[in-house]
Design a protein around this motif. Structure first.
Motif, PDB file in Angstrom:
ATOM      1  N   MET A 102     -40.608  13.507  23.078  1.00 41.41           N
ATOM      2  CA  MET A 102     -41.358  14.475  23.863  1.00 41.41           C
ATOM      3  C   MET A 102     -40.809  14.488  25.281  1.00 41.41           C
ATOM      4  SD  MET A 102     -45.466  14.666  24.546  1.00 41.41           S
ATOM      5  CE  MET A 102     -45.849  14.573  22.787  1.00 41.41           C
ATOM      6  N   SER A 103     -40.785  15.674  25.894  1.00 40.64           N
ATOM      7  CA  SER A 103     -40.323  15.826  27.265  1.00 40.64           C
ATOM      8  C   SER A 103     -41.363  16.610  28.048  1.00 40.64           C
ATOM      9  CB  SER A 103     -38.974  16.548  27.300  1.00 40.64           C
ATOM     10  OG  SER A 103     -38.534  16.750  28.617  1.00 40.64           O
ATOM     11  N   MET A 104     -41.505  16.299  29.370  1.00 40.68           N
ATOM     12  CA  MET A 104     -42.519  16.942  30.198  1.00 40.68           C
ATOM     13  C   MET A 104     -41.945  17.210  31.581  1.00 40.68           C
ATOM     14  SD  MET A 104     -45.765  14.462  29.340  1.00 40.68           S
ATOM     15  CE  MET A 104     -44.862  13.037  29.962  1.00 40.68           C
ATOM     16  N   ASP A 105     -42.468  18.263  32.237  1.00 38.58           N
ATOM     17  CA  ASP A 105     -42.100  18.544  33.623  1.00 38.58           C
ATOM     18  C   ASP A 105     -43.194  19.392  34.266  1.00 38.58           C
ATOM     19  OD1 ASP A 105     -39.387  20.184  35.402  1.00 38.58           O
ATOM     20  OD2 ASP A 105     -40.446  18.313  35.836  1.00 38.58           O
ATOM     21  N   PHE A 106     -43.655  19.000  35.458  1.00 43.48           N
ATOM     22  CA  PHE A 106     -44.646  19.787  36.184  1.00 43.48           C
ATOM     23  C   PHE A 106     -43.978  20.938  36.930  1.00 43.48           C
ATOM     24  CE2 PHE A 106     -48.830  17.994  35.909  1.00 43.48           C
ATOM     25  CZ  PHE A 106     -48.654  16.652  35.573  1.00 43.48           C
ATOM     26  N   LEU A 158     -23.486  25.197  13.814  1.00 43.72           N
ATOM     27  CA  LEU A 158     -24.916  25.297  14.050  1.00 43.72           C
ATOM     28  C   LEU A 158     -25.597  26.091  12.944  1.00 43.72           C
ATOM     29  CD1 LEU A 158     -27.474  24.892  15.674  1.00 43.72           C
ATOM     30  CD2 LEU A 158     -26.834  26.852  17.083  1.00 43.72           C
ATOM     31  N   GLN A 159     -24.988  27.181  12.513  1.00 43.50           N
ATOM     32  CA  GLN A 159     -25.589  27.979  11.444  1.00 43.50           C
ATOM     33  C   GLN A 159     -25.767  27.153  10.180  1.00 43.50           C
ATOM     34  OE1 GLN A 159     -23.804  31.837  10.775  1.00 43.50           O
ATOM     35  NE2 GLN A 159     -23.339  32.105  12.951  1.00 43.50           N
ATOM     36  N   ALA A 160     -24.827  26.246   9.921  1.00 50.64           N
ATOM     37  CA  ALA A 160     -24.916  25.391   8.733  1.00 50.64           C
ATOM     38  C   ALA A 160     -26.061  24.396   8.841  1.00 50.64           C
ATOM     39  CB  ALA A 160     -23.593  24.651   8.525  1.00 50.64           C
ATOM     40  N   LEU A 161     -26.425  24.039  10.079  1.00 50.65           N
ATOM     41  CA  LEU A 161     -27.488  23.053  10.281  1.00 50.65           C
ATOM     42  C   LEU A 161     -28.882  23.661  10.259  1.00 50.65           C
ATOM     43  CD1 LEU A 161     -25.929  20.953  13.173  1.00 50.65           C
ATOM     44  CD2 LEU A 161     -26.338  20.143  10.846  1.00 50.65           C
ATOM     45  N   LEU A 162     -28.990  24.946  10.561  1.00 51.78           N
ATOM     46  CA  LEU A 162     -30.295  25.539  10.793  1.00 51.78           C
ATOM     47  C   LEU A 162     -31.205  25.505   9.569  1.00 51.78           C
ATOM     48  CD1 LEU A 162     -29.357  28.606  13.029  1.00 51.78           C
ATOM     49  CD2 LEU A 162     -30.429  26.451  13.712  1.00 51.78           C
ATOM     50  N   ASN A 163     -30.638  25.546   8.392  1.00 54.08           N
ATOM     51  CA  ASN A 163     -31.454  25.640   7.175  1.00 54.08           C
ATOM     52  C   ASN A 163     -32.140  24.330   6.803  1.00 54.08           C
ATOM     53  OD1 ASN A 163     -30.825  28.361   6.829  1.00 54.08           O
ATOM     54  ND2 ASN A 163     -28.941  27.861   5.705  1.00 54.08           N
ATOM     55  N   ASP A 164     -31.498  23.192   7.097  1.00 50.62           N
ATOM     56  CA  ASP A 164     -32.063  21.937   6.605  1.00 50.62           C
ATOM     57  C   ASP A 164     -32.200  20.850   7.670  1.00 50.62           C
ATOM     58  OD1 ASP A 164     -28.954  21.023   4.888  1.00 50.62           O
ATOM     59  OD2 ASP A 164     -29.398  21.430   6.995  1.00 50.62           O
ATOM     60  N   ALA A 165     -31.826  21.113   8.883  1.00 53.10           N
ATOM     61  CA  ALA A 165     -31.905  20.081   9.919  1.00 53.10           C
ATOM     62  C   ALA A 165     -33.210  20.199  10.710  1.00 53.10           C
ATOM     63  CB  ALA A 165     -30.714  20.193  10.865  1.00 53.10           C
ATOM     64  N   THR A 166     -33.799  19.064  11.043  1.00 47.20           N
ATOM     65  CA  THR A 166     -34.947  19.050  11.932  1.00 47.20           C
ATOM     66  C   THR A 166     -34.452  19.085  13.366  1.00 47.20           C
ATOM     67  OG1 THR A 166     -36.246  17.749  10.363  1.00 47.20           O
ATOM     68  CG2 THR A 166     -36.988  17.761  12.661  1.00 47.20           C
ATOM     69  N   ILE A 167     -35.012  19.979  14.157  1.00 47.95           N
ATOM     70  CA  ILE A 167     -34.560  20.148  15.541  1.00 47.95           C
ATOM     71  C   ILE A 167     -35.735  19.864  16.471  1.00 47.95           C
ATOM     72  CG2 ILE A 167     -33.698  21.819  17.234  1.00 47.95           C
ATOM     73  CD1 ILE A 167     -32.076  23.105  15.034  1.00 47.95           C
ATOM     74  N   TRP A 168     -35.470  19.076  17.496  1.00 42.93           N
ATOM     75  CA  TRP A 168     -36.516  18.720  18.449  1.00 42.93           C
ATOM     76  C   TRP A 168     -36.033  18.967  19.871  1.00 42.93           C
ATOM     77  CZ3 TRP A 168     -33.912  15.229  15.350  1.00 42.93           C
ATOM     78  CH2 TRP A 168     -33.045  14.340  15.989  1.00 42.93           C
ATOM     79  N   VAL A 169     -36.953  18.863  20.797  1.00 39.98           N
ATOM     80  CA  VAL A 169     -36.630  19.060  22.213  1.00 39.98           C
ATOM     81  C   VAL A 169     -36.212  17.723  22.812  1.00 39.98           C
ATOM     82  CG1 VAL A 169     -37.520  19.706  24.490  1.00 39.98           C
ATOM     83  CG2 VAL A 169     -38.232  20.985  22.455  1.00 39.98           C
ATOM     84  N   ASN A 170     -34.978  17.679  23.341  1.00 43.00           N
ATOM     85  CA  ASN A 170     -34.525  16.488  24.052  1.00 43.00           C
ATOM     86  C   ASN A 170     -34.984  16.481  25.508  1.00 43.00           C
ATOM     87  OD1 ASN A 170     -33.221  14.817  22.195  1.00 43.00           O
ATOM     88  ND2 ASN A 170     -31.301  15.954  22.334  1.00 43.00           N
ATOM     89  N   ARG A 171     -34.995  17.662  26.118  1.00 41.30           N
ATOM     90  CA  ARG A 171     -35.395  17.735  27.523  1.00 41.30           C
ATOM     91  C   ARG A 171     -35.828  19.155  27.845  1.00 41.30           C
ATOM     92  NH1 ARG A 171     -33.900  14.884  32.303  1.00 41.30           N
ATOM     93  NH2 ARG A 171     -35.498  15.419  33.843  1.00 41.30           N
ATOM     94  N   CYS A 172     -36.897  19.292  28.602  1.00 42.92           N
ATOM     95  CA  CYS A 172     -37.298  20.585  29.142  1.00 42.92           C
ATOM     96  C   CYS A 172     -37.568  20.411  30.628  1.00 42.92           C
ATOM     97  CB  CYS A 172     -38.505  21.154  28.407  1.00 42.92           C
ATOM     98  SG  CYS A 172     -39.973  20.106  28.390  1.00 42.92           S
ATOM     99  N   VAL A 173     -37.199  21.416  31.420  1.00 41.20           N
ATOM    100  CA  VAL A 173     -37.259  21.254  32.867  1.00 41.20           C
ATOM    101  C   VAL A 173     -37.448  22.611  33.537  1.00 41.20           C
ATOM    102  CG1 VAL A 173     -34.729  21.419  33.091  1.00 41.20           C
ATOM    103  CG2 VAL A 173     -36.054  20.237  34.849  1.00 41.20           C
ATOM    104  N   TRP A 174     -38.180  22.602  34.651  1.00 44.80           N
ATOM    105  CA  TRP A 174     -38.371  23.813  35.441  1.00 44.80           C
ATOM    106  C   TRP A 174     -37.190  24.036  36.367  1.00 44.80           C
ATOM    107  CZ3 TRP A 174     -42.091  27.325  34.687  1.00 44.80           C
ATOM    108  CH2 TRP A 174     -43.271  26.950  34.039  1.00 44.80           C
ATOM    109  N   GLY A 175     -36.894  25.310  36.653  1.00 42.90           N
ATOM    110  CA  GLY A 175     -35.961  25.640  37.706  1.00 42.90           C
ATOM    111  C   GLY A 175     -36.578  25.341  39.061  1.00 42.90           C
ATOM    112  N   PRO A 176     -35.778  25.286  40.127  1.00 40.52           N
ATOM    113  CA  PRO A 176     -36.282  24.855  41.432  1.00 40.52           C
ATOM    114  C   PRO A 176     -37.358  25.750  42.024  1.00 40.52           C
ATOM    115  CG  PRO A 176     -34.047  25.718  41.606  1.00 40.52           C
ATOM    116  CD  PRO A 176     -34.330  25.587  40.154  1.00 40.52           C
TER     117      PRO A 176
END
Length: 833
Positions: A1-5, A50-68
């Motif tokens: 999980m990633s967080m940013d105020f 990437l197209q080959a991965l989309l059907n069977d791969a689990t994808i998660w958020v590594n980082r999320c961040v606000w712009g300045p």
């Protein structure tokens, strides 16, 4: 999980999850403002891998961040891509850019302004760092040179120089300039594995965890590329990769060991640790808002808790009531009540005005006891202290073998006759003037002997010893009923068997425990298992067991049915303390009869029913002195601990989180930290029905009763100059509601009344705003208003109004007395709305 105020809207939190979703939350109301599930916006523009991965791969958020500026946010996913959203004032998210950025995972994302142009910086498993135009999405720079996957990036500028720090999973740290595609500086991160960098003002920090799970939090000397300071307090073997954050150019915080740990940047020793009432992840992720007033932390069930300091509570409380209906079946979720918004400020009580303390009157001279002189004694310590079970008296045993009994009498100020710091009790003595004194050993003096005391359930009988015979006293008449078990060995601890007051467990100086029947004057059995004198005994009816502790720092559990030893365990020495431990060890069962408090000068610990240690705390930081005594509060929610420098610590019982520190100067006005002979609480007693009241038996022979001031409901709550009006109103409301709950004395059915005076009102007043409940919730509280404009009273609904002319001082006081009494008895003050 990633967080940013959000950088401007301090209570809006961006959250990315382990299933690829992102959400925006208003943490004050608990409302989810926006939610987006993961999907590729334009599959035709993505790479074939990437197209080959989309059907069977689990994808998660590594980082999320606000712009300045908070108008844009970026999300880095575990496979190949980043997505950039726009954000407007109405809370709407718009799709802006989708970039197939790296081969493998995108491990980090950040925004920067090189050459005054907004850019996006990413790093990934392909060992590269890339810079992208934030408007068009085209790639501007690619930095290569790492020999392992790049774990994090951190852009920064100093004066006119723009640069990027990057860290790789082999522990290398590189420093890049935008006009040079080769790194300018290489560092080696401690631990040589996953490391994050952060600037706080002009100071550079990093936090990382090695493959062997050793974690490091350090400050760097940037010009030399060397570690300037290493911070202590992280677990030796971390449960995951430790995350950290900085705030206000002063504090560091890291998630470790199911807690949030805090440091002052200028002090390498940990400042404090909190667990936000439990439930945090093993290595919780965390994020401060820009002002440092709120801290978001992740929980073990993929939720989020918000911690707040006093400024943070201002932000939270200004948002109105929380709407929990929108949180159903949503992960992550924000805690749905304000009690979950926890303060990480530790309350420090150092002034008498911050609490209520009473030194009990004492007129008994300690110079002569039992025919023996104590001329060489400067002071006679209080060595044992207990409240009666009724809560109406306090019993002390001194080192000179003398018992002292203080009784509180019913009065207008103390309707129930319960022990309180607001009314002085009487030091009770029998008409004969004879002191209730223990038998003293002919070989050892009383102060050299171990003193012990126990009180029967009905408060009628006291069992006591001070190195000589065990004495049985009738408490009501201060008369010795019997003496038995002459030394040697001497009794060192006493405990009444809970199901039969005639049976007593007696810990002995020779390390045995004798189960003694008073009625027939017979030792029923003798328990052996310790290697030194017995210093603690505690019965549990739930476990059907007796737990003993000794000066050998060993715990033993015995079956009450057959008095066989069930298990034993030595308490563990804390870090920096020589093992094995020795010294007086005390035990007490919580009111649930399953959790055991273990007290040693090196620690307070909580053990479960299997004698496994579940939580431990050792002297440190603001409470560095050895522990002298500790006890549960009557409701089992707090642990009070006394320290050999005079301080008292108030801890949450579930997690041993320090809630409040009471300095000796708060209850001893003349206390001096420079004194060569420090006075300290030798023993602590907890009131049997008031969880926030304790009594302190001091090393100088004094006894103090202490409790929170009128402005506080319990220890650890603070209403000072920094508090908001809303917080003060909430506190007043809770206190008046509490008096409604207790408005009638169960014993004599007399009402408990409060007169609340609002003086010199000039305009209409909304009572709810200042924390005064409505009529039905106000209980025994009456309200008296003084006002200059009669029309204001009419508009507020007051019907029993009395006009007063100008009075002299004597007339004013006389009228006040009459009106206050009239209001309390006749209910004719301003009515309940």
């Amino acid at each position: 999980m990633s967080m940013d105020f959000h950088p401007q809207q301090q209570t809006i939190l961006l959250v990315g999850t382990n299933i690829g979703d992102i959400s925006l939350w208003e943490v004050g109301s608990g409302e989810r403002l926006a939610h987006r599930t993961f999907k590729v916006w334009d599959k035709s523009a993505t790479s074939m891998p990437l197209q080959a991965l989309l059907n069977d791969a689990t994808i998660w958020v590594n980082r999320c961040v606000w712009g300045p500026d908070g108008l844009m946010l970026g999300v880095a996913f575990s496979k190949h891509i980043v997505q950039i959203y726009t954000y407007n004032a109405t809370g709407e998210l718009g799709q802006h850019l989708e970039i197939d950025a790296h081969v493998g995972g995108v491990n980090d994302i950040a925004f920067a302004h090189p050459n005054k142009q907004l850019c996006i910086i990413t790093c990934g498993d392909d060992k590269t760092i890339k810079v992208w135009d934030a408007v068009a999405g085209c790639r501007q720079y690619t930095f290569e040179g790492h020999e392992a996957a790049v774990y994090s990036v951190y852009p920064y500028h100093k004066e006119n120089i723009q640069f990027i720090f990057s860290t790789a999973i082999d522990g290398t740290i590189k420093y890049w300039l935008y006009d040079c595609l080769r790194s300018r500086v290489d560092y080696d991160a401690p631990g040589c594995y996953c490391t994050m960098m952060a600037y706080s003002g002009t100071r550079l920090f990093s936090c990382g965890t090695s493959e062997e799970s050793h974690s490091y939090l350090v400050e760097w000397n940037e010009s030399e590329g060397a570690i300037k300071r290493t911070y202590h307090g992280l677990r030796e073997s971390s449960l995951g990769v430790v995350q950290f954050d900085t705030t206000r150019n002063r504090f560091l915080a890291a998630g470790d060991e199911f807690q949030i740990k805090f440091w002052d940047m200028d002090n390498e020793n940990m400042l404090t640790a909190v667990d936000a009432d439990g439930g945090l992840a093993g290595c919780p992720r965390l994020r401060f808002n820009k002002e440092g007033s709120l801290l978001a932390v992740t929980t073990s069930d993929n939720g989020i808790k918000i911690l707040a300091n006093s400024d943070g509570f201002v932000s939270i409380n200004s948002l109105g009531p929380m709407d929990s209906s929108r949180l159903v079946d949503v992960k992550p979720c924000i805690a749905d009540d304000r009690d979950k918004v926890k303060s990480w400020n530790i309350r420090d009580v150092s002034d008498p005005s911050q609490m209520k303390a009473l030194r009990l009157p004492d007129s008994i001279a300690p110079s002569k006891v039992g025919g023996k002189e104590f001329k060489y004694l400067c002071v006679i310590s209080v060595v044992r202290l207990i409240y009666t079970n009724s809560g109406q008296a306090l019993l002390a045993l001194t080192a000179s073998a003398v018992h002292k009994l203080w009784k509180w009498q019913r009065s207008e100020r103390d309707l129930l006759g319960k022990a309180t710091a607001y009314v002085a009790p009487q030091l009770w003595q029998p008409p004969s003037g004879t002191l209730m004194t223990n038998d003293i050993n002919d070989v050892k003096t009383a102060e050299e002997s171990a003193a012990c005391i126990a009180l029967s359930k009905n408060d009628s009988y006291i069992m006591s010893a001070s190195g000589g015979k065990v004495s049985l006293f009738n408490r009501r008449i201060f008369k010795v009923m019997a003496t038995f078990m002459p030394p040697p060995p001497a009794a060192t601890y006493l405990a009444f068997y809970p199901q039969d007051n005639n049976i007593i467990a007696i810990g002995m100086e020779d390390s045995t425990i004798q189960i003694y029947n008073v009625r027939v004057d017979e030792v029923k059995t003798k328990l052996k298992g310790h290697q030194n004198r017995i210093t603690g005994l505690a019965f549990s009816q739930t476990l059907n067991a007796l737990v003993s502790s000794g000066a050998d720092a060993q715990l033993c559990m015995w079956s009450i049915d057959n008095w066989k030893k069930l298990k034993s365990r030595f308490i563990q020495a804390p870090a920096g303390r020589q093992s094995p431990l020795v010294g007086e060890t005390k035990v007490q069962f919580r009111n649930d009869q399953t959790h055991l408090l273990v007290v040693h000068d090196s620690q307070i610990s909580i053990y479960d029913s299997k004698l496994e240690c579940s939580r431990s705390w050792s002297p440190k930081d603001t409470l560095p002195a050895p522990i002298s005594s500790a006890i549960y509060s009557c409701d089992g929610l707090l642990v009070y601990a006394g320290f050999c420098d005079g301080a008292v610590g108030v801890f949450d019982a579930d997690n041993l989180r320090l809630r409040c520190r009471i300095a000796a100067s708060a209850y001893i006005p003349s206390f001096s930290v420079n004194s060569n002979a420090t006075t300290y609480p030798f023993v602590i007693a907890a009131h049997p029905s008031e969880p926030n009241q304790i009594a302190l038996g001091m090393s100088d022979g004094a006894v103090h009763v202490v409790e929170p001031s009128d402005a506080e409901l319990k220890w650890g709550l603070e209403l000072d100059k920094e508090s908001t009006a809303a917080a003060k109103a909430d506190n007043l409301y809770a206190r008046l509601k509490m008096h409604k709950k207790d408005e009638r004395n169960k014993k004599d059915k007399r009402p408990v009344k409060i007169l609340l005076i609002l003086d010199n009102i000039w305009e209409d007043l909304d009572l709810a705003i200042v924390g005064i409940p409505s009529k039905d919730d106000r209980g025994g509280c009456k309200l008296l208003l003084t006002i200059r404009v009669h029309d204001v009273l009419v508009r507020m609904g007051s019907i029993n109004n009395f006009k007063m002319g100008i009075l002299n001082e004597e007339e004013a006081w006389s009228l006040f007395q009459k009106m206050a009494f009239f209001a309390l008895l006749q209910n004719l003050c301003y009515g309940f709305m």
